[in-house]
Design an enzyme around this catalytic site. Structure first.
Site, PDB file in Angstrom:
ATOM      1  N   ASN A 164      13.791  14.194   7.967  1.00 32.34           N
ATOM      2  CA  ASN A 164      14.664  12.968   8.136  1.00 32.34           C
ATOM      3  C   ASN A 164      13.672  11.966   8.559  1.00 32.34           C
ATOM      4  OD1 ASN A 164      15.212  14.746  10.169  1.00 32.34           O
ATOM      5  ND2 ASN A 164      16.096  13.146  11.183  1.00 32.34           N
ATOM      6  N   GLN A 192      18.390  14.862   3.164  1.00 26.72           N
ATOM      7  CA  GLN A 192      17.384  13.823   2.665  1.00 26.72           C
ATOM      8  C   GLN A 192      16.812  14.070   1.600  1.00 26.72           C
ATOM      9  OE1 GLN A 192      16.787  11.024   4.369  1.00 26.72           O
ATOM     10  NE2 GLN A 192      17.704  11.404   6.476  1.00 26.72           N
ATOM     11  N   SER A 212      24.484  16.160   1.428  1.00 25.15           N
ATOM     12  CA  SER A 212      25.406  14.873   2.161  1.00 25.15           C
ATOM     13  C   SER A 212      25.393  13.724   1.077  1.00 25.15           C
ATOM     14  CB  SER A 212      24.675  14.496   3.480  1.00 25.15           C
ATOM     15  OG  SER A 212      25.307  13.458   3.983  1.00 25.15           O
ATOM     16  N   CYS A 337      20.534   9.686  14.853  1.00 21.70           N
ATOM     17  CA  CYS A 337      21.512  10.554  15.847  1.00 21.70           C
ATOM     18  C   CYS A 337      20.695  10.732  17.086  1.00 21.70           C
ATOM     19  CB  CYS A 337      21.824  11.912  15.509  1.00 21.70           C
ATOM     20  SG  CYS A 337      22.278  11.860  13.626  1.00 21.70           S
TER      21      CYS A 337
END
Length: 389
Positions: A164, A192, A212, A337
């Site tokens: 990522n 990703q 995701s 994050c």
């Protein structure tokens, strides 16, 4: 007919920060928003309510979306477990498999996302042994490292498909072959990767794969775990028995429909999009090298996501660089994050703390233009110059 002035485009672009953070998230594609719209209000049924038309309509929409996403992965629809995102999918895969086995050893990589590293830390607290492999300076793991780390009680290996931060693509197929030879399950966080590079879990030999929607122009709040037949997991929550008993809770019909639409759209334009973005990414890198002497690339250029560039500018203060850049360009120094902490990924591949802080992750999106690439080079160079002075 409206006159189109190229200079007016430049003026408009300079009024707001350029968007170069498409790995943190992406905007919902218009066709995704359109596909979801009816399920927020008009078709508001609960897909678990099979006694009336509203519920049956929602259930049919979920079933179709499940099949469409499964088809894009070349897996059977029943192997898809919908979750709130890749973080929950990672937790379900890692904690679910380990707790079902009861004890053992897990292997992963020090450059994984915290959505893998933190569940592994929890497993250590529960008595499992965890080994984190360190990649080379290129960010890549050698399958031989996995082979050497395997012990008699190893139960699981977890290696992300595409990093990522630095965008490097791990040799999953070769690592999976090592795992298969030893009869060990393998999981991959593919948040990703899905929608950006070819991803077929069975062809790669993967047992568990986390996905995701919001990384591929779908909605936030939905993802999935792909589970190979024969892999049994302990659920993280209990309730209504949805998702084969592995993920209780009312399914978010609109989000799932949006996820499927985003996946279909991503597959349709992936080859063309990747070629365009890689060309732009290479122009960005060449421009930065011309304007900023001593700029370094973080991670291998190949194999790498075509829309990722991660650079280090040695000898400057990272906080000052980001402060100078913030009004002009939206990017990051690490994971979205990480809360501003120096990147553990960059430090794992040999960058010092100061170098990690003086790094930029630049990620391109569908809407990135040639003009924006040129402006980004100018703005980054100007910020570096201001920081150095």
């Amino acid at each position: 007919m409206q006159h189109h002035d190229r200079n007016s485009d430049q003026t408009t672009l300079t009024e707001s920060p350029l968007a170069f953070d498409f790995q943190a998230t992406t905007p919902c594609a218009p066709e995704v928003v359109e596909a979801m719209a009816p399920y927020w209000s008009e078709l508001w049924g609960n897909p678990s309510s099979r006694q009336h038309r509203l519920g049956l309509t929602a259930a049919a929409a979920v079933n179709l979306a499940r099949r469409q996403i499964a088809d894009s992965l070349a897996v059977a629809p029943e192997r898809l477990i919908f979750t709130s995102g890749a973080t929950e999918a990672n937790n379900l895969a890692l904690l679910g498999l380990a707790r079902r086995r009861g004890q053992g050893h897990v292997i992963s990589v020090s450059t994984e996302h915290h959505a893998v590293l933190d569940p592994l830390a929890q497993l250590e607290r529960e008595g499992f042994r965890v080994t984190l492999l360190n990649p080379g300076t290129d960010g890549l793991i050698n399958p031989a490292q996995v082979e050497q780390a395997i012990a008699t009680d190893t139960i699981l290996v977890s290696v992300m498909a595409a990093n990522n931060e630095i965008g490097v693509l791990q040799p999953l197929e070769a690592i999976a072959e090592v795992c298969r030879h030893h009869g060990i399950a393998i999981h991959s966080d593919a948040a990703q990767a899905f929608g950006h590079i070819p991803l077929q879990p069975d062809a790669l030999g993967l047992d568990l794969v986390s996905l995701s929607a919001h990384k591929l122009y779908g909605p936030k709040g939905v993802g999935a775990l792909v589970v190979r037949d024969g892999i049994t997991l302990e659920p993280l929550q209990w309730g209504g028995g949805q998702e084969a008993g592995l993920r209780a809770g009312t399914l978010p019909t609109a989000l799932i429909v949006g996820f499927a639409t985003a996946a279909r759209t991503a597959l349709q334009d992936r080859v063309q999009r990747n070629h365009r973005l890689q060309t732009l990414r290479d122009q960005l890198w060449e421009g930065l090298q011309r304007r900023i002497p001593g700029v370094l690339l973080n991670g291998a250029m190949e194999p790498r996501l075509p829309h990722n560039l991660n650079i280090c500018i040695p000898g400057i203060t990272g906080s000052r660089l980001h402060r100078a850049l913030r009004p002009h360009l939206a990017c990051s120094s690490g994971s979205a994050c990480s809360s501003g902490a120096p990147s553990h990924v960059l430090q794992a591949i040999g960058r010092s703390r100061a170098e990690a802080e003086a790094s930029l992750r630049l990620s391109l999106g569908r809407t990135t233009t040639d003009d924006e690439i040129q402006l980004a080079v100018e703005r980054i160079a100007a910020a570096v110059c201001a920081t150095r002075s």
